[in-house]
Design a protein around this motif. Structure first.
Motif, PDB file in Angstrom:
ATOM      1  N   GLN A  97      -0.408  -5.508   7.044  1.00  0.00           N
ATOM      2  CA  GLN A  97       0.688  -4.669   6.573  1.00  0.00           C
ATOM      3  C   GLN A  97       1.899  -5.515   6.183  1.00  0.00           C
ATOM      4  O   GLN A  97       2.426  -6.269   7.006  1.00  0.00           O
ATOM      5  CB  GLN A  97       1.089  -3.679   7.669  1.00  0.00           C
ATOM      6  N   LYS A 106      10.503   0.645   1.106  1.00  0.00           N
ATOM      7  CA  LYS A 106       9.173   0.584   1.722  1.00  0.00           C
ATOM      8  C   LYS A 106       9.234   0.084   3.167  1.00  0.00           C
ATOM      9  O   LYS A 106       8.191  -0.179   3.779  1.00  0.00           O
ATOM     10  CB  LYS A 106       8.260  -0.336   0.902  1.00  0.00           C
ATOM     11  N   PRO A 165       0.827  -1.212   0.000  1.00  0.00           N
ATOM     12  CA  PRO A 165       0.000   0.000   0.000  1.00  0.00           C
ATOM     13  C   PRO A 165       0.858   1.258   0.000  1.00  0.00           C
ATOM     14  O   PRO A 165       1.929   1.301   0.631  1.00  0.00           O
ATOM     15  CB  PRO A 165      -0.812  -0.121   1.293  1.00  0.00           C
ATOM     16  N   SER A 166       0.400   2.269  -0.722  1.00  0.00           N
ATOM     17  CA  SER A 166       1.149   3.532  -0.766  1.00  0.00           C
ATOM     18  C   SER A 166       1.106   4.249   0.576  1.00  0.00           C
ATOM     19  O   SER A 166       2.029   4.984   0.936  1.00  0.00           O
ATOM     20  CB  SER A 166       0.581   4.436  -1.865  1.00  0.00           C
ATOM     21  N   GLU A 167       0.026   4.024   1.327  1.00  0.00           N
ATOM     22  CA  GLU A 167      -0.120   4.588   2.664  1.00  0.00           C
ATOM     23  C   GLU A 167      -0.595   3.498   3.614  1.00  0.00           C
ATOM     24  O   GLU A 167      -1.290   2.571   3.192  1.00  0.00           O
ATOM     25  CB  GLU A 167      -1.148   5.732   2.666  1.00  0.00           C
ATOM     26  N   PRO A 168      -0.216   3.557   4.894  1.00  0.00           N
ATOM     27  CA  PRO A 168      -0.706   2.556   5.850  1.00  0.00           C
ATOM     28  C   PRO A 168      -2.229   2.511   5.861  1.00  0.00           C
ATOM     29  O   PRO A 168      -2.889   3.552   5.815  1.00  0.00           O
ATOM     30  CB  PRO A 168      -0.156   3.047   7.193  1.00  0.00           C
ATOM     31  N   ASP A 169      -2.767   1.313   5.866  1.00  0.00           N
ATOM     32  CA  ASP A 169      -4.210   1.127   5.854  1.00  0.00           C
ATOM     33  C   ASP A 169      -4.574   0.191   6.992  1.00  0.00           C
ATOM     34  O   ASP A 169      -4.223  -0.990   6.978  1.00  0.00           O
ATOM     35  CB  ASP A 169      -4.645   0.535   4.507  1.00  0.00           C
TER      36      ASP A 169
END
Length: 338
Positions: free
Chosen positions: A130, A161, A121-125
């Protein structure tokens, strides 16, 4: 029985068996606190650096699974090939320890930066597991090899990353020999964080090692190894095998022999009418399609696996103990049955 099913079918190399016998003299400290294991660890550090943390284990499944368990929190996941041993051949061992596997598409068994990207993911979700680790197999389950540049590209991307990179090196000796590189060039110099170093498929008996090239990643692994029943009391017998394997390049001699006979088998069998070699032969694995009526009869004489029931693709493996005579006899039987 002469087998092409797996390099696991071969016996223990005589030099390694002699090392086990030599380690059987007198009393020694237990649980790896012995001079034989110390010498083996020194040899590992010569290949992977003085900073490396080395832990001996007995099975590849335990080595892979415990490394990944150590690197992952309960909300983490591991990115790997859809063909990876940890996904296909370990009876759900990673999942049994709460490790979610995220499968990347492959070409000839290899994942790439491009196939990994969609799983990061480009941003933590907070709603998603993760990713914490990218796991690659060298050489792959389909017998192919990652080049040094391909490994480095994956490591560079993963590290950008914040991910660790694990290499399942069940056949790492075959890979290094085939590529003409050292262990260091294929791991340390590329950025691999931790390695499952395989000995069993290259002439050892119940001998595997977790090598944390990144020492911080290996902090406290000794407790997880003990907790999961892989701390062997008489560890000297495992250490003795690695001492022999890493002395006078026995690892390389064994791998070179297996790789060369794989090429010979592929060349000779591929000239038989009705045989199609289906994948590049880059190490000691050959994949082929042969007429269906010949499969079971040939297996009865020379065990091997049907790799894909749908396509009829089979796999033949060579090892340190495969002989030229084995190749001749196998191909003669194959031709006769076809």
């Amino acid at each position: 029985m002469r087998s092409f099913a797996s390099d696991n079918y071969s016996g223990v190399h005589p030099e390694i068996m002699q090392a086990i016998i030599s380690a059987n003299e007198d009393h020694m400290s237990s649980y790896g606190a012995d001079p034989v294991c110390a010498e083996a660890e020194t040899l590992f550090k010569e290949h992977f650096g003085q900073q490396a943390k080395v832990f001996f284990l007995t099975t590849g499944t335990a080595t892979n699974t415990l490394i990944l368990r150590h690197l992952c929190k309960s909300w983490n996941s591991v990115i790997c090939s859809q063909d990876a041993h940890i996904n296909v051949d370990e009876c759900g061992s990673p999942e049994s320890m709460g490790i979610k596997l995220m499968l990347a598409e492959t070409e000839n068994g290899k994942i790439t930066v491009e196939t990994i990207k969609p799983l990061v993911p480009s941003e933590p979700d907070v709603h998603r597991a993760q990713p914490a680790v990218v796991s690659i197999t060298q050489n792959t389950e389909l017998g192919t090899l990652y080049t040094v540049d391909e490994i480095k590209a994956i490591c560079d991307f993963a590290h950008s990353k914040g991910l660790f990179v694990h290499m399942d090196g069940a056949r790492i000796a075959n890979a290094a020999e085939a590529l003409g590189v050292s262990f260091k060039e294929m791991t340390v110099d590329c950025g691999i964080d931790v390695l499952s170093f395989g000995g069993t498929k290259n002439g050892c008996m119940c001998a595997e090692a977790a090598v944390f090239i990144n020492p911080e990643a290996g902090e406290n692994f000794e407790y997880l190894r003990k907790q999961n029943m892989q701390l062997i009391s008489k560890m000297r017998y495992v250490g003795a095998q690695f001492k022999a394997l890493l002395t006078d390049e026995l690892w390389k001699r064994n791998a070179a022999h297996a790789n060369s006979l794989a090429r010979k088998l592929a060349d000779k069998a591929g000239k038989i009418e009705g045989v199609k070699i289906t994948r590049p032969v880059e190490a000691n694995g050959i994949f082929a399609i042969i007429p269906g009526h010949a499969v079971e009869k040939l297996q009865a004489r020379f065990p091997f696996y049907v790799w894909d029931e749908q396509t009829g693709e089979v796999r033949w493996m060579t090892s340190w103990s495969t002989t030229d005579e084995d190749i001749e006899n196998f191909c003669a039987a194959l031709k006769e049955l076809i």
